[in-house]
Design an enzyme around this catalytic site. Structure first.
Site, short mmCIF file in Angstrom:
data_model
loop_
_atom_site.label_atom_id
_atom_site.label_comp_id
_atom_site.label_asym_id
_atom_site.label_seq_id
_atom_site.Cartn_x
_atom_site.Cartn_y
_atom_site.Cartn_z
N ASP A 3 0.84 -1.08 0.00
CA ASP A 3 0.00 0.00 0.00
C ASP A 3 0.86 1.11 0.00
O ASP A 3 0.93 1.49 0.21
CB ASP A 3 -0.80 -0.19 1.12
CG ASP A 3 -1.54 -1.37 1.20
OD1 ASP A 3 -1.49 -1.85 2.22
OD2 ASP A 3 -2.17 -1.79 0.33
N ARG A 130 -6.94 -8.06 3.77
CA ARG A 130 -7.55 -7.22 2.74
C ARG A 130 -7.24 -7.77 1.35
O ARG A 130 -8.09 -7.71 0.45
CB ARG A 130 -7.03 -5.78 2.85
CG ARG A 130 -7.52 -4.80 1.80
CD ARG A 130 -9.01 -4.60 1.83
NE ARG A 130 -9.53 -4.34 3.16
CZ ARG A 130 -10.80 -4.14 3.45
NH1 ARG A 130 -11.71 -4.20 2.49
NH2 ARG A 130 -11.19 -3.92 4.69
N HIS A 372 -6.52 -0.96 7.43
CA HIS A 372 -7.35 -1.43 6.32
C HIS A 372 -6.73 -2.65 5.66
O HIS A 372 -7.44 -3.56 5.22
CB HIS A 372 -7.55 -0.30 5.31
CG HIS A 372 -8.61 -0.56 4.28
ND1 HIS A 372 -8.32 -0.89 2.98
CD2 HIS A 372 -9.97 -0.54 4.37
CE1 HIS A 372 -9.45 -1.05 2.31
NE2 HIS A 372 -10.47 -0.86 3.13
N CYS A 373 -5.41 -2.70 5.60
CA CYS A 373 -4.71 -3.79 4.94
C CYS A 373 -4.91 -5.13 5.62
O CYS A 373 -4.80 -6.18 4.98
CB CYS A 373 -3.21 -3.51 4.90
SG CYS A 373 -2.73 -2.00 4.06
N VAL A 374 -5.19 -5.13 6.92
CA VAL A 374 -5.26 -6.40 7.66
C VAL A 374 -6.69 -6.77 8.03
O VAL A 374 -6.91 -7.66 8.84
CB VAL A 374 -4.37 -6.36 8.92
CG1 VAL A 374 -2.92 -6.15 8.54
CG2 VAL A 374 -4.83 -5.28 9.90
#
Length: 381
Positions: A3, A130, A372-374
């Protein structure tokens, strides 16, 4: 997992999650370049499955428990603590299911506590749900299904034998129909407004390490078919300088149909990611939605990297990488007090009916990812 156009980088090369060599590269899992079908219906309508915008109510949040010292040499304990903190915080607002390998499930339960459900039936390689998890869709009539994006380790940059199967296995666990999209990508690479419009970076998807021989137009059709959309707003992105090839979800986010947010750098910042963030703002400001509405774009000021706690050059300091859960916004704070407070105030204005939770997840941030990524939401059907 996914990201990050706002991370500070020092020179060329793969910078996001620079544990690639330790983790071991793999030539397996070549990108799927399947034939793409034309969509018969260009505009989503009731009864058509589509991915809703993320502020809808959730049934639960899905996460994954990291346990690889090869991927996180010398840092695994701290990253696990950050994952547990995120899970416990979200669990105050909605159910959280943590997928853990059998050998580490007990530790996950101990660190996450009784409010988080840990299951060991869906093995994982890493924590980036994600990108590896299913993309859930609803049809407006109580129907729910899921799509897999053919995760291939961000272009075969990291081993992913278990993670490649996570999406399908979660869908089976939930008991919903599952299909694979006609593209290779990750959930953090695509943002949706739930009303027909997507945004993504070319660097992450129009890339031979995911979709060799597939044109941008073919990818648009595949993305729209998977998400129930009809338009893609493309950003150029940044090729080859992080493991994700510049995911969109740490820089630009949809707030509502026709409304978006872009995290912008300080005027003094002029690296490739800062320039890309400014271009994303300009592109969005000149764009229209699938319905022809002009985009209303707001800025979210990023922190001063000279004032944050971390001195890691690969650190991701993204306020935009927040996660929306039921009645709350889960965001990060980085130690730049003025910027942290300004970000909280901005999120309060944007989501006045939700509680803003700002967490110190610096250990996770050294891996180039954020909240958000996890996480991966399962919307209420």
């Amino acid at each position: 997992m996914n990201d990050h156009a706002v991370a500070r980088h020092a020179g060329p090369g793969l910078n996001r999650r620079r544990f690639l060599a330790a983790a071991g590269l793999t030539a397996a899992g070549a990108a799927v370049a399947a034939a793409v079908q034309n969509r018969a219906d260009a505009t989503p309508a009731a009864g058509v499955f589509r991915v809703p915008i993320e502020d809808v109510r959730h049934t639960r949040t899905w996460m994954a428990w990291p346990d690889s010292t090869a991927i996180w040499p010398g840092r695994l304990g701290g990253v696990q603590a950050d994952i547990a903190l995120i899970a416990r915080t979200i669990a105050k607002y909605e159910p959280v299911v943590m997928c853990a390998n059998p050998g580490s499930a007990a530790k996950a339960r101990s660190m996450c506590g009784s409010t988080v459900t840990v299951i060991s039936s869906i093995p994982v390689d890493d924590c980036w749900m994600r990108d590896t998890g299913p993309v859930f869709r609803t049809d407006g009539y109580g129907g729910l299904d899921a799509v897999g994006l053919n995760f291939n380790g961000w272009g075969d940059k990291q081993t992913h034998a278990k993670d490649a199967l996570v999406a399908e296995r979660i869908a089976a666990h939930v008991g919903v129909p599952f299909t694979y999209a006609d593209l290779v990508g990750e959930g953090g690479a695509i943002e949706q407004d739930g009303a027909g419009t997507l945004m993504a970076t070319r660097s992450s998807l129009v890339n031979r390490n995911r979709n060799p021989g597939v044109s941008e137009r073919q990818l648009e059709r595949a993305m729209c078919a998977a998400y129930g959309a009809s338009k893609v707003i493309w950003f150029d992105g940044v090729y080859g300088q992080d493991i994700t090839d510049d995911h969109v979800d740490a820089t630009s986010r949809f707030l509502a149909p026709g409304e978006a947010l872009v995290q912008t750098p300080l005027p003094s910042e002029n690296d490739a990611y800062a320039r890309d963030a400014r271009r994303q703002y300009d592109t969005l400001s000149a764009s229209t939605t699938a319905a022809g509405r002009e985009m209303d774009v707001m800025r979210l000021q990023g922190p001063d990297y000279n004032k944050i706690r971390s001195t890691n050059r690969d650190f991701l300091a993204s306020y935009a990488n927040f996660y929306l859960c039921n009645d709350a916004v889960i965001s990060a704070q980085f130690g730049d007090r003025r910027a942290d407070e300004a970000a909280r105030a901005t999120l309060n204005r944007l989501y006045p009916d939700r509680r803003i939770e700002q967490l110190n997840i610096d250990r996770l941030g050294t891996g180039g990812g954020g909240i958000h990524c996890v996480t991966q939401q399962q919307p209420v059907a």
